[in-house]
Design an enzyme around this catalytic site. Sequence first.
Site, PDB file in Angstrom:
ATOM      1  N   ASP A 287     -95.025 106.287  44.337  1.00 58.80           N
ATOM      2  CA  ASP A 287     -95.734 105.155  44.962  1.00 58.80           C
ATOM      3  C   ASP A 287     -96.591 104.459  43.908  1.00 58.80           C
ATOM      4  O   ASP A 287     -96.680 104.924  42.777  1.00 58.80           O
ATOM      5  CB  ASP A 287     -96.621 105.656  46.113  1.00 58.80           C
TER       6      ASP A 287
ATOM      7  N   GLU B 153     -91.862 119.792  46.280  1.00 58.26           N
ATOM      8  CA  GLU B 153     -91.769 119.727  44.819  1.00 58.26           C
ATOM      9  C   GLU B 153     -91.111 120.974  44.239  1.00 58.26           C
ATOM     10  O   GLU B 153     -90.543 120.935  43.141  1.00 58.26           O
ATOM     11  CB  GLU B 153     -93.179 119.531  44.221  1.00 58.26           C
TER      12      GLU B 153
END
Length: 228
Positions: A196, A12
Amino acid sequence: MKIAIMGAMPEEVAPILEKLGNYTTTEYAGNKYYEANYKGVDVVVAYSKIGKVFSTLTATTMIEHFGCEKLLFSGVAGAVNPELKVGDLVVATKLSQHDLDISAFGHPYGYVPEGSVYVEADPELINISKGVAQSLGKSVREGIIATGDQFVANEDRKNWIGETFNADALEMEGGSVAVVCNALNVPFFILRAISDAADMDASFSFDEFLETSAIESAEFVMKMLDEI
Ligand code: ADE
């Protein structure tokens, strides 16, 4: 003005470090902190490691030790709202902790005495994100993010979180970072790109899309620096 930019995982934060170019690295309390001047703005960048405890430590360190005056979080999340698809960006309007539970004493989920179920993100930073979204031609959804120390890969748990907190997305750090920033009066902004759907396929989807979704989120947050 010194700005904290944090993520939870190396993936990230890697696209953010890439954009910084030159930075210095300082080790503190078991983590690495990367300091740089990016287009005239002093920034401190770090990934906390996953979960509420590590993210609390990192957010507190960035504010109390490094002197950051605003905090931007960039990362990925599981979708709760079925309208959200992989790669979509979600700006948190407010955040809660879905695994904080003293309901046995009659309290609502996510609540402890002298706390609150939700912590609101900074309206000014949210406003800036609207301008950035427009200039990039990206659609960004504002929504509620629920945080807990669980990777949710279960339809029932996801639906419970959606119903109980009216959540649009879920992850594992935003709610704790929000509590820290709120307590220390530091305006904060939490951005997540969907990786997701927090369902039985979540771990496979996460592995497949972590990198690309993390880049989506990081690029957006770096654009916000121009406007702060
Ligand atoms: N971050 C990204 N996907 C997640 C999920 N399904 N559960 C918790 N955190 C996440």
